[in-house]
Enzyme design. Structure first.
Site, PDB file in Angstrom:
ATOM      1  N   GLY A 155       0.816  -1.206   0.000  1.00  0.00           N
ATOM      2  CA  GLY A 155       0.000   0.000   0.000  1.00  0.00           C
ATOM      3  C   GLY A 155       0.845   1.249   0.000  1.00  0.00           C
ATOM      4  N   GLY A 191       2.660   3.444   1.582  1.00  0.00           N
ATOM      5  CA  GLY A 191       3.283   3.565   2.893  1.00  0.00           C
ATOM      6  C   GLY A 191       3.835   4.935   3.194  1.00  0.00           C
ATOM      7  N   ARG A 192       4.003   5.757   2.167  1.00  0.00           N
ATOM      8  CA  ARG A 192       4.470   7.126   2.382  1.00  0.00           C
ATOM      9  C   ARG A 192       3.885   8.075   1.349  1.00  0.00           C
ATOM     10  NH1 ARG A 192      10.760   6.595   0.385  1.00  0.00           N
ATOM     11  NH2 ARG A 192      10.347   5.196  -1.355  1.00  0.00           N
ATOM     12  N   GLY A 238       7.439   6.484   6.628  1.00  0.00           N
ATOM     13  CA  GLY A 238       6.558   7.242   5.766  1.00  0.00           C
ATOM     14  C   GLY A 238       7.199   8.440   5.097  1.00  0.00           C
ATOM     15  N   ARG A 246       3.684  14.192  -7.076  1.00  0.00           N
ATOM     16  CA  ARG A 246       3.646  13.410  -8.309  1.00  0.00           C
ATOM     17  C   ARG A 246       2.314  13.616  -9.028  1.00  0.00           C
ATOM     18  NH1 ARG A 246       6.094   7.498  -7.060  1.00  0.00           N
ATOM     19  NH2 ARG A 246       4.135   7.162  -5.949  1.00  0.00           N
ATOM     20  N   ASP A 296       3.951  -4.258  -7.702  1.00  0.00           N
ATOM     21  CA  ASP A 296       3.358  -3.048  -7.123  1.00  0.00           C
ATOM     22  C   ASP A 296       3.991  -1.784  -7.694  1.00  0.00           C
ATOM     23  OD1 ASP A 296       5.555  -4.187  -5.405  1.00  0.00           O
ATOM     24  OD2 ASP A 296       5.406  -2.223  -4.459  1.00  0.00           O
ATOM     25  N   ASN A 297       4.996  -1.926  -8.556  1.00  0.00           N
ATOM     26  CA  ASN A 297       5.614  -0.787  -9.226  1.00  0.00           C
ATOM     27  C   ASN A 297       5.290  -0.769 -10.719  1.00  0.00           C
ATOM     28  OD1 ASN A 297       6.811  -0.019  -6.826  1.00  0.00           O
ATOM     29  ND2 ASN A 297       8.762  -1.002  -7.281  1.00  0.00           N
ATOM     30  N   ASP A 306       7.352   4.948 -10.000  1.00  0.00           N
ATOM     31  CA  ASP A 306       8.195   4.620  -8.842  1.00  0.00           C
ATOM     32  C   ASP A 306       9.677   4.617  -9.194  1.00  0.00           C
ATOM     33  OD1 ASP A 306       6.113   4.560  -7.152  1.00  0.00           O
ATOM     34  OD2 ASP A 306       5.995   2.400  -6.925  1.00  0.00           O
TER      35      ASP A 306
END
Length: 496
Positions: A99, A101-102, A134, A184, A264-265, A274
């Site tokens: 998820g 995370g930051r 984070g 971003r 996840d990227n 990412d």
């Protein structure tokens, strides 16, 4: 009582209308929370070109309130911050729930190129931070800010960065560094891992809701496609496969190493996303591993195309409950195997100035890549010098790059015979295909060192050049030169 004292600013109105379509998916997809403030933030870089495209007042963003807002220390009116949940495979191993995370998604605004989401990266702990703090550090934030715009300048699909702000707040990694936040920008930050999350939990209803959301917003043609008997979810997988194939062809052609191609990227829109331990190749080495944390070389440059297919296969498994059967799922993935080699060969022909496809082109492409690898020739400089030669310059600067000149000369004879009759036009096309400037590791490192001393001139200089990497920029000629010897010792890891 002094009536002239201005009331403290409680939030900043950027003068745009925010929408929250991802938030509308429901609480199973995210947690709403505010970014955590950083003390005494300062502006490291602001992408004025992107601000204009988003309809934002760049001068206002440079003010104290604007910098605080870009750091997450001052709320932005109309936003609905949230962190999304996803899962994924990391280095080929199922990592379970991950998820944001930051990262915190602010919402979506209209822009010149269509709706765009804005997201903070480095804005503090979320429920998905696991053992992390984070935060992001200045070093990696500058790298992402510059590289996302460099990729955009190269015409490669990517997330972008509006700004990077810093704070002297300490962040511990291998050493104690300082904190930073990147804003971003992308049409969507949905990843393969978002689908894997719900599929792994057997939650078909939210899985379907997510797929419908992505189709309706980004792939509406899948609803009316006759492909796969009208199966919109199979059509979605095919479209993502083809976008990913085209993206990987662009990476390989320009010599870009992502470094951490976990599921996840991987963007559902086929964007580069990412920016962690990335690198543009210096000396051409097909087996180059840019990520110091990648001890097995899983994400080596020459493995990236196969890893992309592996990740797409994982997405296919996640979508299988919606598609309905394995045969259709595999058929939807099949186009990757034809689109990637076709796109790569097309881009390599363009780098060589060859407009049409002819028999023997593949051997010509493979031949020069073999020569580049054998002599560890600088990849960007070779292509730029070859472009200049075809446009009319002497051949000696190209030949000087090779140790085995006889072998290169033999290839050159075949190449010269294949070039179109109008070489000048071909050369000009090559100069618009082979960039003079890429974000080499040592260039980023020098800008980072200056920024750590509160001198942000190097960041601004690089941004301006990388936004138009095919132009000559004679005042910045040094940025297109060979990397120094110490550049080979720069280690880029997953730590950021």
């Amino acid at each position: 009582m002094n009536q002239d004292v201005a009331a403290p600013v409680r939030e900043l109105d950027l003068g745009v209308r925010w929408r929250h379509t991802f938030a509308g998916l429901g609480p199973a997809f995210h947690t709403e929370l505010a970014p955590l403030p950083l003390p005494e933030p300062y502006l490291v870089g602001l992408n004025r070109r992107l601000a204009d495209e988003l309809g934002l007042d760049a001068d206002r963003l440079r003010g104290d309130a604007g910098v605080a807002a870009l750091t997450g220390s001052l709320p932005i009116a109309g936003t609905r911050p949230l962190a999304s949940v996803y899962s994924g495979h990391q280095f080929g191993v199922w990592a379970g729930q991950l998820g944001d995370g930051r990262a915190v998604l602010l919402g979506e605004i209209d822009a010149a190129g269509g709706p765009q989401e804005l997201q903070f990266k480095g804005s503090g702990r979320t429920p998905y931070s696991r053992m992390g703090d984070g935060r992001a550090v200045l070093r990696s934030s500058i790298r992402e800010y510059l590289c996302s715009e460099a990729m955009h300048g190269l015409g490669i699909p990517t997330t972008r960065a509006l700004s990077v702000t810093g704070s002297d707040a300490p962040v511990r990694r291998e050493t104690v560094e300082t904190a930073a936040v990147v804003v971003r920008v992308a049409p969507s930050f949905v990843r393969f891992g978002h689908f894997e999350h719900f599929a792994a939990r057997g939650q078909e209803e939210p899985l379907r809701r997510l797929a419908d959301y992505v189709i309706d917003r980004h792939y509406p043609g899948c609803r009316s496609s006759g492909r796969f008997g009208g199966n919109a979810y199979a059509a979605l997988l095919e479209q993502v496969s083809e976008r990913t194939a085209a993206l990987l062809a662009q990476w390989q052609a320009v010599g870009f190493c992502h470094g951490v191609m976990n599921t996840d990227n991987m963007s559902i829109l086929g964007l580069t996303i990412d920016y962690g331990p990335f690198q543009f190749l210096d000396a051409f080495d097909p087996g180059h591993v840019c990520n110091h944390s990648d001890e097995t070389g899983r994400y080596a440059y020459n493995r990236q195309p196969n890893i992309a297919y592996w990740n797409l296969f994982g997405l296919g498994q996640a979508l299988l409950p919606l598609i309905g059967d394995e045969a259709t799922t595999l058929a939807a993935l099949e186009s990757y195997k034809t689109v990637f080699p076709r796109e790569l060969e097309s881009r390599m022909r363009a780098k060589l100035g060859l407009g049409d496809s002819r028999e023997g082109d593949r051997a010509l492409i493979e031949g020069i890549l073999q020569r580049l690898a054998a002599d560890k020739v600088d990849y960007p400089i070779f292509w730029r010098r070859l472009s200049q030669h075809v446009a009319g310059a002497a051949i000696e600067p190209v030949r000087d790059l090779f140790l085995d000149r006889a072998a290169f000369d033999a290839w050159l004879l075949d190449y010269a015979a294949r070039l179109p009759a109008d070489r000048a036009t071909a050369g000009l096309a090559m100069l618009r295909t082979n960039p003079k400037y890429v974000l080499r590791n040592h260039l980023a490192e020098l800008a980072i060192r200056r920024a750590q001393q509160k001198d942000f001139g190097g960041v601004a200089e690089l941004l301006a050049v990388l936004q138009s990497p095919f132009d000559e920029h004679p005042a910045h000629e040094a940025l297109a030169g060979f990397p120094p010897e110490w550049a080979s010792h720069i280690e880029i890891s997953c730590s950021s």
